[in-house]
Design a protein around this motif. Structure first.
Motif, mmCIF file in Angstrom:
data_model
loop_
_atom_site.group_PDB
_atom_site.id
_atom_site.type_symbol
_atom_site.label_atom_id
_atom_site.label_comp_id
_atom_site.label_asym_id
_atom_site.label_seq_id
_atom_site.Cartn_x
_atom_site.Cartn_y
_atom_site.Cartn_z
ATOM 1 N N HIS A 243 -33.883 -50.024 -15.375
ATOM 2 C CA HIS A 243 -32.751 -49.116 -15.118
ATOM 3 C C HIS A 243 -31.829 -48.979 -16.026
ATOM 4 O O HIS A 243 -31.034 -48.225 -16.283
ATOM 5 C CB HIS A 243 -32.177 -49.249 -13.771
ATOM 6 N N LEU A 244 -31.865 -49.953 -17.078
ATOM 7 C CA LEU A 244 -30.812 -50.545 -18.191
ATOM 8 C C LEU A 244 -31.421 -49.547 -19.549
ATOM 9 O O LEU A 244 -30.788 -49.251 -20.437
ATOM 10 C CB LEU A 244 -30.334 -51.657 -18.558
ATOM 11 N N GLY A 245 -32.461 -49.195 -19.315
ATOM 12 C CA GLY A 245 -33.216 -48.607 -20.443
ATOM 13 C C GLY A 245 -33.232 -49.459 -21.497
ATOM 14 O O GLY A 245 -33.238 -48.858 -22.938
ATOM 15 N N GLY A 246 -33.376 -50.665 -21.426
ATOM 16 C CA GLY A 246 -33.518 -51.538 -22.536
ATOM 17 C C GLY A 246 -32.124 -52.004 -23.140
ATOM 18 O O GLY A 246 -32.143 -52.982 -23.978
ATOM 19 N N ALA A 247 -31.140 -51.620 -22.805
ATOM 20 C CA ALA A 247 -29.891 -52.165 -23.037
ATOM 21 C C ALA A 247 -29.674 -53.592 -22.666
ATOM 22 O O ALA A 247 -29.837 -53.895 -21.604
ATOM 23 C CB ALA A 247 -28.752 -51.207 -22.539
ATOM 24 N N PRO A 248 -29.356 -54.398 -23.446
ATOM 25 C CA PRO A 248 -29.558 -55.888 -23.138
ATOM 26 C C PRO A 248 -28.060 -56.034 -22.242
ATOM 27 O O PRO A 248 -27.017 -55.386 -22.411
ATOM 28 C CB PRO A 248 -28.930 -56.512 -24.687
ATOM 29 N N LEU A 249 -28.276 -57.255 -21.646
ATOM 30 C CA LEU A 249 -26.947 -57.649 -20.877
ATOM 31 C C LEU A 249 -26.603 -58.983 -21.366
ATOM 32 O O LEU A 249 -27.247 -60.246 -21.396
ATOM 33 C CB LEU A 249 -27.405 -57.942 -19.357
ATOM 34 N N ASN A 250 -25.518 -59.052 -22.195
ATOM 35 C CA ASN A 250 -25.102 -60.088 -23.150
ATOM 36 C C ASN A 250 -24.605 -61.364 -21.925
ATOM 37 O O ASN A 250 -25.069 -62.631 -22.286
ATOM 38 C CB ASN A 250 -23.898 -59.849 -23.796
ATOM 39 N N THR A 251 -24.113 -61.083 -20.884
ATOM 40 C CA THR A 251 -23.710 -62.346 -19.886
ATOM 41 C C THR A 251 -24.833 -62.862 -19.381
ATOM 42 O O THR A 251 -24.975 -63.935 -19.040
ATOM 43 C CB THR A 251 -22.684 -61.634 -18.866
ATOM 44 N N ARG A 252 -25.997 -61.949 -18.864
ATOM 45 C CA ARG A 252 -27.110 -62.468 -18.465
ATOM 46 C C ARG A 252 -27.844 -63.653 -19.124
ATOM 47 O O ARG A 252 -28.062 -64.728 -18.821
ATOM 48 C CB ARG A 252 -28.194 -61.698 -17.970
ATOM 49 N N GLN A 253 -27.796 -63.419 -20.811
ATOM 50 C CA GLN A 253 -28.349 -64.293 -21.407
ATOM 51 C C GLN A 253 -27.504 -65.824 -21.313
ATOM 52 O O GLN A 253 -28.244 -66.671 -21.490
ATOM 53 C CB GLN A 253 -28.450 -63.877 -22.731
#
Length: 261
Positions: A243-253
């Motif tokens: 659902h993010l369309g491939g946009a990274p989640l910096n905080t998750r990493q």
């Protein structure tokens, strides 16, 4: 940990007010409960603030002069602090008139603080501006409160992720198989189509395989079992990525690196 939090900072006692008209039609909104999700500099002395409000959803505000040393807003526009906010305008970016600290929530610290930034990043990237979600707002307040009181982060985050997808209208029913319309069987294995819902797992599937009992437990918000925690983590990571369309989640990493959440 301190370095990570500083980098991210750069990047239940709220009373529900009477429902007002949609924000796009309002010239002035007064005393609206809200939280700062993110802010960044605008011109020399101002800020643009992404705010999550109870009855107007996510909105963009220009906080004029907020960076001035003696501005009353300078110490108020902080993340995870309950605010009563007022603004004017009907363009995409409104003008912040006032913001007052309400109190009632404990501060987030250490891992809970990183989890809070993760929640904010999800809201900024998955909730459209001017789309009211009062139930999601209340869930956000509850989630911050649980994190502040030391509730298990891996459970608290899964519940919020699921609530976010439900409130934004992209969460499938996890109790029924989409291919047969039969109820999900606890002993069977499934994959979850992000656009349709669960179907029986097949050889060659590249999507996360999940037990039926895990899907049923997620729908019931019961994450007590270790298998449910592990499988739901992989499933929600997969669904959110879609659902993010491939946009990274910096905080998750950062969370993955620190504690495998």
């Amino acid at each position: 940990m301190r370095v990570a939090v500083n980098q991210l900072a750069d990047a239940g006692n709220l009373a529900a007010p009477k429902r007002s008209r949609p924000a796009a039609r309002d010239l002035r909104v007064l005393g609206q409960p809200g939280f700062v999700l993110h802010s960044y500099p605008y011109k020399e002395t101002s800020l643009i603030v992404e705010m999550f409000t109870r009855d107007h959803g996510r909105i963009g505000l220009v906080a004029k002069g907020a960076k001035r040393p003696h501005s009353r807003l300078r110490g108020v526009l902080q993340t995870f602090q309950p605010l009563n906010t007022s603004w004017s305008g009907k363009a995409e970016l409104r003008t912040l008139i006032d913001a007052e600290w309400v109190g009632g929530l404990l501060p987030l610290e250490k891992t809970a603080l990183l989890c809070g930034f993760y929640l904010n990043e999800l809201l900024v990237k998955l909730v459209a501006r001017d789309d009211p979600h009062p139930a999601l707002f209340d869930h956000y307040v509850s989630t911050l409160n649980q994190l502040a009181h030391g509730e298990p982060a891996q459970i608290v985050l899964r519940k919020f992720e699921r609530a976010l997808l439900k409130e934004t209208g992209v969460a499938a029913d996890l109790t029924r198989c989409t291919s047969t319309r039969a109820p999900v069987a606890p002993e069977c294995w499934y994959v979850v189509d992000p656009e349709r819902g669960p179907r029986p797992a097949e050889a060659g599937d590249n999507w996360p395989r999940v037990e039926g009992r895990t899907l049923l437990a997620m729908e019931a918000e019961d994450y007590a079992a270790a298998a449910t925690q592990q499988q739901s983590k992989q499933l929600m990571r997969f669904l959110l990525a879609h659902h993010l369309g491939g946009a990274p989640l910096n905080t998750r990493q950062i969370l993955i690196d620190l504690m495998q959440i």
